[in-house]
Design an enzyme around this catalytic site. Structure first.
Site, PDB file in Angstrom:
ATOM      1  N   LYS A 265       2.403  11.069   7.074  1.00  0.00           N
ATOM      2  CA  LYS A 265       1.474  10.817   8.414  1.00  0.00           C
ATOM      3  C   LYS A 265       2.077  11.550   9.388  1.00  0.00           C
ATOM      4  O   LYS A 265       1.873  12.727   9.797  1.00  0.00           O
ATOM      5  CB  LYS A 265       1.586   9.081   8.485  1.00  0.00           C
ATOM      6  CG  LYS A 265       0.710   8.717   7.400  1.00  0.00           C
ATOM      7  CD  LYS A 265       0.061   7.199   7.792  1.00  0.00           C
ATOM      8  CE  LYS A 265      -0.919   7.024   6.710  1.00  0.00           C
ATOM      9  NZ  LYS A 265      -0.552   5.998   5.641  1.00  0.00           N
TER      10      LYS A 265
ATOM     11  N   PHE B 126       0.790  -0.990  -0.176  1.00  0.00           N
ATOM     12  CA  PHE B 126      -0.183   0.137  -0.060  1.00  0.00           C
ATOM     13  C   PHE B 126       0.934   1.427   0.010  1.00  0.00           C
ATOM     14  O   PHE B 126       1.708   1.465   1.121  1.00  0.00           O
ATOM     15  CB  PHE B 126      -0.874   0.198   1.234  1.00  0.00           C
ATOM     16  CG  PHE B 126      -1.613   1.268   0.911  1.00  0.00           C
ATOM     17  CD1 PHE B 126      -2.900   1.275   0.375  1.00  0.00           C
ATOM     18  CD2 PHE B 126      -1.493   2.478   2.054  1.00  0.00           C
ATOM     19  CE1 PHE B 126      -3.777   2.451   0.270  1.00  0.00           C
ATOM     20  CE2 PHE B 126      -2.271   3.684   1.584  1.00  0.00           C
ATOM     21  CZ  PHE B 126      -3.367   3.671   0.986  1.00  0.00           C
TER      22      PHE B 126
ATOM     23  N   ASP C 216       9.502   3.014   2.112  1.00  0.00           N
ATOM     24  CA  ASP C 216       8.155   3.790   2.465  1.00  0.00           C
ATOM     25  C   ASP C 216       7.894   3.722   3.755  1.00  0.00           C
ATOM     26  O   ASP C 216       7.257   2.529   4.320  1.00  0.00           O
ATOM     27  CB  ASP C 216       6.895   3.214   1.421  1.00  0.00           C
ATOM     28  CG  ASP C 216       5.761   4.018   1.632  1.00  0.00           C
ATOM     29  OD1 ASP C 216       5.813   4.838   2.865  1.00  0.00           O
ATOM     30  OD2 ASP C 216       4.777   4.047   1.191  1.00  0.00           O
TER      31      ASP C 216
HETATM   32  C1  LIG Z   1      -0.690   6.226   4.227  1.00  0.00           C
HETATM   33  C2  LIG Z   1       0.207   5.528   3.458  1.00  0.00           C
HETATM   34  C3  LIG Z   1       0.609   6.186   2.333  1.00  0.00           C
HETATM   35  C4  LIG Z   1      -0.295   7.270   1.622  1.00  0.00           C
HETATM   36  O1  LIG Z   1      -0.345   8.473   2.284  1.00  0.00           O
HETATM   37  P1  LIG Z   1      -1.317   9.543   2.262  1.00  0.00           P
HETATM   38  O2  LIG Z   1      -1.166  10.616   2.922  1.00  0.00           O
HETATM   39  O3  LIG Z   1      -2.567   8.901   2.553  1.00  0.00           O
HETATM   40  O4  LIG Z   1      -1.413   9.917   0.961  1.00  0.00           O
HETATM   41  C5  LIG Z   1       1.714   5.716   1.530  1.00  0.00           C
HETATM   42  N1  LIG Z   1       2.425   4.640   1.808  1.00  0.00           N
HETATM   43  C6  LIG Z   1       2.203   4.105   3.363  1.00  0.00           C
HETATM   44  C7  LIG Z   1       2.919   2.945   3.766  1.00  0.00           C
HETATM   45  C8  LIG Z   1       1.101   4.715   3.887  1.00  0.00           C
HETATM   46  O5  LIG Z   1       0.599   3.815   5.274  1.00  0.00           O
END
Ligand SMILES: *Cc1c(COP(=O)(O)O)cnc(C)c1O
Length: 407
Positions: A260, A146, A231
Site C-alpha cells: 500500500k 484479510f 502483515d
Molecule cells: C490490502 C491488504 C492486503 C493486500 O494488498 P493488495 O495490494 O490489495 O494485494 C494484504 N494485507 C492487508 C492487511 C491489507 O490491508
C-alpha cells in the site's frame, strides 16, 4: 438513481458497469483529479478523501516529493527485470531495511504478493532451518483476517464472501480467534512454522487486539521456534502514529509485510522485510517477479522511505488521531455504538437500527466526504496524514450531520 446523477458521472458509471467485471460495488463518484486530501470528480465536485485508498495514500494524493521522484525516474529507466541490476534498487533495499531495523528486503508489487512470498519463505524456513517433515508445514492465522485475494490467501480467509466457490483450497493453515493468545498457544505444534497476523485487523473493522496480545504472540513464537509474520500492509508506514503498529505494541516480528503506502499511491510496491537467517533461505530461481524491484517502483519506494525517516508523518498521525478520537467518542450514543481509533485510523460502528454502513457512506459522499463501509455497519476513516485538523473536524461534522438526519 442514475437519472439524478450529473451527466458526466452517469456516462462513466454506465461504461464501467457495462464493460467492467462486477467485482466491486463502488460509490457512484468518478474521480478525475486529486491533490493532498482532496479529490475532484468529473462534474467538478470536490470531496475530502477519508479513505486514502485503504491507506495506500498515507502521504496524500500527488505528494510533490513522490511525484518528482517518479517523474525523474520516468525519464531515466523504468524497467530492467531482475535479470540485471538497476541503480535505484540497491538504495531502496538499504533504505527500507534500515528504516525497519532489519537486514534484508524482498521487493514485490502488490500486498497479496508480499503475503504469498512470506508463506513460501516461512515454509522453506520450516523445512530447511527448523527441520519440519516435508509437506507438513503449518501456518497459524487469525479469524477475521484479510491478507489479500489470491487462491492461497483466500484459502485461509474466514469470510465466506472471499472464499465460497473458489476452492479447492490450499492446505496448511489453521485459524484461531484474533486477540486470544491462549488459543494461539494451543494451536502451535511441532509442524508450526509461522504465525501470520495483522497487528490491527483493518478490513475486519479496525479491530485492535488487547494490549498484551502482540507481546504474547512474540513470546510464544520465540519460545516455540515459530516465525512471527506481521502483515503491516495497511497498519504500517505512518498510519497508526508509528512506522509500524508493532512499534506501538513494543514488539519486533521476524518478518514485516509492507505494501500500500510503500508505493506512495503512485505505483504498486510491496516488500517482505526480515533478517538474513529467515529471508536468506530463498535461493536464486525459487521466487521472483518481473516487475518486483523495478527502477520506477524503487525510486518511489526510496522517496517514501525518505518521508518516513524524519518521523514527522508518524507524529502527525498520532496527534491528529488523538483529536479524531475525541471527536468520534463524543458521537457515541448519538447514532454511534462504538469507535476504535489507532493513530489516524478509525472504525466507527454505526447503530444498525439507524442505517447500514453503505447508506452512511453514500450520505457522507453527498456531503463531500469519501469514506467506506466495512462489514455491515462499520465506517472506516483513514484520511491522508497530510489532512489539516480543521478539515478533519469538518469531516466529523458531516458524519454528525448525517447521523442527525437519520435519527
Ligand atoms: C490490502 C491488504 C492486503 C493486500 O494488498 P493488495 O495490494 O490489495 O494485494 C494484504 N494485507 C492487508 C492487511 C491489507 O490491508
Amino acid at each position: 438513481m442514475t437519472a439524478e446523477l450529473a451527466s458526466e458521472t452517469a456516462r462513466y458509471l454506465e461504461q464501467a458497469e457495462e464493460y467492467g467485471a462486477h467485482n466491486y460495488h463502488p460509490l457512484p463518484i468518478v474521480v478525475s483529479e486529486a491533490f493532498g486530501a482532496w479529490v475532484t470528480d468529473v462534474d467538478g465536485k470536490r470531496y475530502l478523501d477519508c479513505l486514502a485508498a485503504y491507506s495506500a495514500l498515507n502521504f496524500g494524493h500527488g505528494h510533490p516529493v513522490l511525484v518528482d521522484a517518479a517523474k525523474a525516474q520516468l525519464d531515466r529507466v523504468t524497467l530492467t527485470s531482475r535479470a540485471f541490476h538497476n541503480d535505484r534498487l540497491g538504495p531502496f533495499l538499504e533504505g527500507l531495511a534500515k528504516l525497519a531495523g532489519k537486514q534484508m528486503v524482498l521487493p514485490m508489487n502488490t500486498g497479496a504478493e508480499a503475503v504469498e512470498s512470506a508463506v513460501k519463505i516461512a515454509r522453506a524456513w520450516g523445512y530447511r532451518v527448523k527441520g519440519v517433515e516435508p509437506g507438513r508445514a503449518k501456518i497459524i492465522v487469525a479469524e477475521g483476517n484479510f491478507h489479500g485475494r489470491t487462491t492461497t490467501i483466500i484459502s485461509f480467509s474466514t469470510d465466506p464472501e472471499a472464499r465460497a466457490d473458489f476452492g479447492p483450497y490450499t492446505p496448511g493453515f489453521v485459524a484461531v480467534p484474533y486477540g486470544d493468545a491462549d488459543a494461539l498457544a494451543a494451536a502451535i505444534d511441532d509442524d508450526t512454522v509461522a504465525v501470520l497476523i495483522e497487528p490491527i485487523q483493518g478490513e475486519a473493522g479496525i479491530i485492535i487486539p488487547p494490549d498484551e496480545y502482540l507481546p504474547e504472540v512474540r513470546r510464544l513464537t520465540r519460545s516455540s521456534n515459530v516465525l512471527f509474520i506481521a502483515d503491516e500492509i495497511q497498519s504500517g508506514l505512518g498510519r497508526t502514529g508509528a512506522t509500524f503498529q508493532c512499534d506501538n505494541a513494543g514488539v519486533i516480528p521476524d518478518l514485516y509485510l509492507l505494501g500500500k503506502a510503500l508505493g506512495g499511491g503512485i505505483v504498486p510496491v510491496s516488500a517482505v522485510v526480515g533478517d538474513a537467517d529467515v529471508l536468506g533461505v530463498l535461493r536464486p530461481g525459487e521466487h521472483g517477479s518481473t516487475f518486483g524491484g523495478n527502477p520506477l517502483a524503487a525510486a518511489v519506494g526510496l522517496a517514501v522511505v525518505g518521508l518516513l525517516e524524519s518521523g514527522d508523518y508518524q507524529r502527525r498521525a498520532a496527534a491528529l488521531g488523538e483529536h479524531l478520537r475525541g471527536r468520534l467518542e463524543a458521537l457515541i450514543g448519538r447514532g454511534v455504538l462504538a469507535v476504535r481509533v489507532a493513530g489516524l485510523w478509525a472504525g466507527v460502528d454505526i447503530d444498525p437500527a439507524l442505517a447500514s454502513g453503505r447508506r452512511v457512506a453514500e450520505l457522507l459522499a453527498e456531503r463531500g466526504v469519501l469514506a467506506k463501509d466495512t462489514h455491515g455497519s462499520t465506517i472506516r476513516l483513514a484520511p491522508p496524514i497530510v489532512i489539516e485538523q480543521d478539515e478533519l473536524d469538518w469531516a466529523v461534522d458531516q458524519l454528525e450531520a448525517v447521523l442527525a438526519s437519520l435519527a
